[in-house]
Design a protein around this motif. Structure first.
Motif, PDB file in Angstrom:
ATOM      1  N   PRO A 131       9.128  12.994   5.807  1.00 58.45           N
ATOM      2  CA  PRO A 131       8.305  13.180   7.005  1.00 58.45           C
ATOM      3  C   PRO A 131       7.030  12.340   6.900  1.00 58.45           C
ATOM      4  CG  PRO A 131       8.392  15.199   5.673  1.00 58.45           C
ATOM      5  CD  PRO A 131       9.277  14.194   5.020  1.00 58.45           C
ATOM      6  N   PRO A 132       6.394  12.069   8.030  1.00 62.24           N
ATOM      7  CA  PRO A 132       5.210  11.203   8.040  1.00 62.24           C
ATOM      8  C   PRO A 132       4.118  11.625   7.056  1.00 62.24           C
ATOM      9  CG  PRO A 132       5.945  11.633  10.275  1.00 62.24           C
ATOM     10  CD  PRO A 132       6.784  12.493   9.366  1.00 62.24           C
ATOM     11  N   GLU A 133       3.919  12.935   6.864  1.00 59.59           N
ATOM     12  CA  GLU A 133       2.860  13.366   5.940  1.00 59.59           C
ATOM     13  C   GLU A 133       3.189  13.006   4.491  1.00 59.59           C
ATOM     14  OE1 GLU A 133       5.469  16.934   6.960  1.00 59.59           O
ATOM     15  OE2 GLU A 133       4.432  15.392   8.109  1.00 59.59           O
ATOM     16  N   GLU A 134       4.476  12.978   4.126  1.00 54.45           N
ATOM     17  CA  GLU A 134       4.852  12.557   2.774  1.00 54.45           C
ATOM     18  C   GLU A 134       4.664  11.059   2.608  1.00 54.45           C
ATOM     19  OE1 GLU A 134       8.381  13.961   0.874  1.00 54.45           O
ATOM     20  OE2 GLU A 134       8.292  15.861   1.966  1.00 54.45           O
ATOM     21  N   ILE A 135       5.054  10.306   3.609  1.00 54.32           N
ATOM     22  CA  ILE A 135       4.857   8.855   3.541  1.00 54.32           C
ATOM     23  C   ILE A 135       3.362   8.541   3.466  1.00 54.32           C
ATOM     24  CG2 ILE A 135       5.147   6.675   4.786  1.00 54.32           C
ATOM     25  CD1 ILE A 135       7.863   7.786   5.762  1.00 54.32           C
ATOM     26  N   ALA A 136       2.540   9.275   4.190  1.00 57.79           N
ATOM     27  CA  ALA A 136       1.090   9.065   4.120  1.00 57.79           C
ATOM     28  C   ALA A 136       0.558   9.353   2.720  1.00 57.79           C
ATOM     29  CB  ALA A 136       0.377   9.940   5.154  1.00 57.79           C
ATOM     30  N   ALA A 137       1.055  10.400   2.080  1.00 59.71           N
ATOM     31  CA  ALA A 137       0.606  10.728   0.720  1.00 59.71           C
ATOM     32  C   ALA A 137       1.023   9.633  -0.266  1.00 59.71           C
ATOM     33  CB  ALA A 137       1.160  12.076   0.291  1.00 59.71           C
ATOM     34  N   ILE A 138       2.248   9.141  -0.133  1.00 64.79           N
ATOM     35  CA  ILE A 138       2.717   8.059  -0.998  1.00 64.79           C
ATOM     36  C   ILE A 138       1.907   6.792  -0.743  1.00 64.79           C
ATOM     37  CG2 ILE A 138       4.684   6.555  -1.512  1.00 64.79           C
ATOM     38  CD1 ILE A 138       6.461   9.058  -0.791  1.00 64.79           C
TER      39      ILE A 138
ATOM     40  N   PRO B 140       0.943   1.286   5.234  1.00 64.46           N
ATOM     41  CA  PRO B 140       1.601   2.366   5.997  1.00 64.46           C
ATOM     42  C   PRO B 140       2.844   1.897   6.753  1.00 64.46           C
ATOM     43  CG  PRO B 140      -0.773   2.483   6.277  1.00 64.46           C
ATOM     44  CD  PRO B 140      -0.485   1.179   5.578  1.00 64.46           C
ATOM     45  N   ALA B 141       2.761   0.766   7.408  1.00 69.01           N
ATOM     46  CA  ALA B 141       3.907   0.254   8.162  1.00 69.01           C
ATOM     47  C   ALA B 141       5.042  -0.129   7.216  1.00 69.01           C
ATOM     48  CB  ALA B 141       3.504  -0.942   9.010  1.00 69.01           C
ATOM     49  N   PHE B 142       4.706  -0.808   6.122  1.00 73.37           N
ATOM     50  CA  PHE B 142       5.736  -1.226   5.177  1.00 73.37           C
ATOM     51  C   PHE B 142       6.427  -0.027   4.547  1.00 73.37           C
ATOM     52  CE2 PHE B 142       7.098  -2.072   0.820  1.00 73.37           C
ATOM     53  CZ  PHE B 142       8.114  -2.983   1.078  1.00 73.37           C
ATOM     54  N   LEU B 143       5.667   0.933   4.047  1.00 74.41           N
ATOM     55  CA  LEU B 143       6.276   2.075   3.360  1.00 74.41           C
ATOM     56  C   LEU B 143       7.063   2.974   4.313  1.00 74.41           C
ATOM     57  CD1 LEU B 143       3.512   2.763   0.739  1.00 74.41           C
ATOM     58  CD2 LEU B 143       5.815   1.917   0.306  1.00 74.41           C
ATOM     59  N   THR B 144       6.633   3.085   5.555  1.00 75.87           N
ATOM     60  CA  THR B 144       7.425   3.830   6.544  1.00 75.87           C
ATOM     61  C   THR B 144       8.769   3.130   6.741  1.00 75.87           C
ATOM     62  OG1 THR B 144       5.463   4.673   7.653  1.00 75.87           O
ATOM     63  CG2 THR B 144       7.510   4.625   8.942  1.00 75.87           C
TER      64      THR B 144
ATOM     65  N   SER C  51      -1.330   6.259  -2.543  1.00 78.18           N
ATOM     66  CA  SER C  51      -1.243   5.806  -3.929  1.00 78.18           C
ATOM     67  C   SER C  51      -1.010   4.307  -4.047  1.00 78.18           C
ATOM     68  CB  SER C  51      -0.105   6.529  -4.647  1.00 78.18           C
ATOM     69  OG  SER C  51      -0.338   7.906  -4.674  1.00 78.18           O
ATOM     70  N   TYR C  52      -0.545   3.678  -2.993  1.00 73.88           N
ATOM     71  CA  TYR C  52      -0.192   2.261  -3.027  1.00 73.88           C
ATOM     72  C   TYR C  52      -1.061   1.433  -2.089  1.00 73.88           C
ATOM     73  CZ  TYR C  52       3.953   3.367  -5.730  1.00 73.88           C
ATOM     74  OH  TYR C  52       4.805   3.785  -6.717  1.00 73.88           O
ATOM     75  N   THR C  53      -2.274   1.854  -1.853  1.00 78.14           N
ATOM     76  CA  THR C  53      -3.142   1.134  -0.923  1.00 78.14           C
ATOM     77  C   THR C  53      -4.095   0.236  -1.699  1.00 78.14           C
ATOM     78  OG1 THR C  53      -2.947   2.870   0.740  1.00 78.14           O
ATOM     79  CG2 THR C  53      -4.857   1.407   0.911  1.00 78.14           C
ATOM     80  N   GLY C  54      -4.143  -1.024  -1.291  1.00 73.33           N
ATOM     81  CA  GLY C  54      -5.021  -2.011  -1.917  1.00 73.33           C
ATOM     82  C   GLY C  54      -4.259  -2.877  -2.903  1.00 73.33           C
ATOM     83  N   ARG C  55      -4.798  -4.081  -3.136  1.00 69.49           N
ATOM     84  CA  ARG C  55      -4.089  -5.059  -3.969  1.00 69.49           C
ATOM     85  C   ARG C  55      -3.850  -4.581  -5.396  1.00 69.49           C
ATOM     86  NH1 ARG C  55      -5.964 -11.077  -2.018  1.00 69.49           N
ATOM     87  NH2 ARG C  55      -5.489 -10.664   0.165  1.00 69.49           N
ATOM     88  N   GLU C  56      -4.814  -3.926  -5.994  1.00 68.62           N
ATOM     89  CA  GLU C  56      -4.639  -3.478  -7.377  1.00 68.62           C
ATOM     90  C   GLU C  56      -3.565  -2.392  -7.477  1.00 68.62           C
ATOM     91  OE1 GLU C  56      -5.739  -4.837 -10.300  1.00 68.62           O
ATOM     92  OE2 GLU C  56      -6.240  -6.380  -8.832  1.00 68.62           O
TER      93      GLU C  56
END
Length: 188
Positions: free
Chosen positions: A87-94, A69-73, A97-102
């Motif tokens: 906006p924050p809700e779009e960054i949260a949605a993105i 979250p911090a990096f993508l923001t 999709s990119y959470t976790g090592r895999e």
């Protein structure tokens, strides 16, 4: 066919390989492998650091796992000229999709092919090939600007260029109306 950023790299490769299937090609805000990307990748000469980081196997996943979250923001705010574009809700949605090592590994996978893609694209151009269809190169005023058009000029004899005023990298998000106007005019 229209492609932005990595999607533009895919659209270019498709048009290069299947020119009869692409009536018009619009490329938006990218540096193309083999035609300018390598310079944009060189942090020592003012290029962006992220290419080398993202291309390195395992390291970005280790560094970013848990801080997505911090990096993508930071990432979206760094590349967008219009801060309200994400906006924050779009960054949260993105971010979801990119959470976790895999997920991070899969997301960085395309970066790990860029140098090979550049070699393939240059080899294609060196045999005298070109894009036979009309091509539109679109840059954001505060990012790519006219560099994409300049890079494409030797291989796209039917080239048009557009620079979207007051836009950074994320033209479709920052200036959708202006981009739509240019695309509709070109694709009509």
């Amino acid at each position: 066919m229209v492609g932005h950023d990595i999607g533009g790299m895919v659209a270019f490769a498709y048009a290069r390989r299947h020119p009869r299937e692409v009536a018009r090609l619009a490329l938006v805000e990218l540096a193309l492998p083999g035609f300018g990307l390598e310079g944009a990748m060189n942090a020592a000469t003012g290029g962006s650091f992220h290419f080398g980081l993202f291309m390195t196997p395992e390291v970005p996943e280790l560094l970013l796992d848990g801080t997505e979250p911090a990096f993508l923001t930071w990432w979206f705010n760094r590349l967008a000229h219009v801060t309200a574009a994400f906006p924050p809700e779009e960054i949260a949605a993105i971010t979801a999709s990119y959470t976790g090592r895999e997920a991070l590994r899969a997301g960085f996978g395309h970066c790990r092919t860029l140098l090979q893609d550049g070699r393939v694209n240059r080899a294609w151009a060196e045999i005298g090939a070109h894009l036979p269809m009309p091509v539109l190169a679109v840059g954001g005023e505060h990012n790519v600007g006219t560099r994409l058009a300049e890079a494409l000029r030797p291989i796209a004899p039917h080239l048009s260029a557009a620079v979207i005023k007051d836009s950074g990298h994320f033209v479709p998000d920052e200036r959708p109306e202006e981009l739509a106007r240019d695309l509709i005019s070109f694709l009509d």
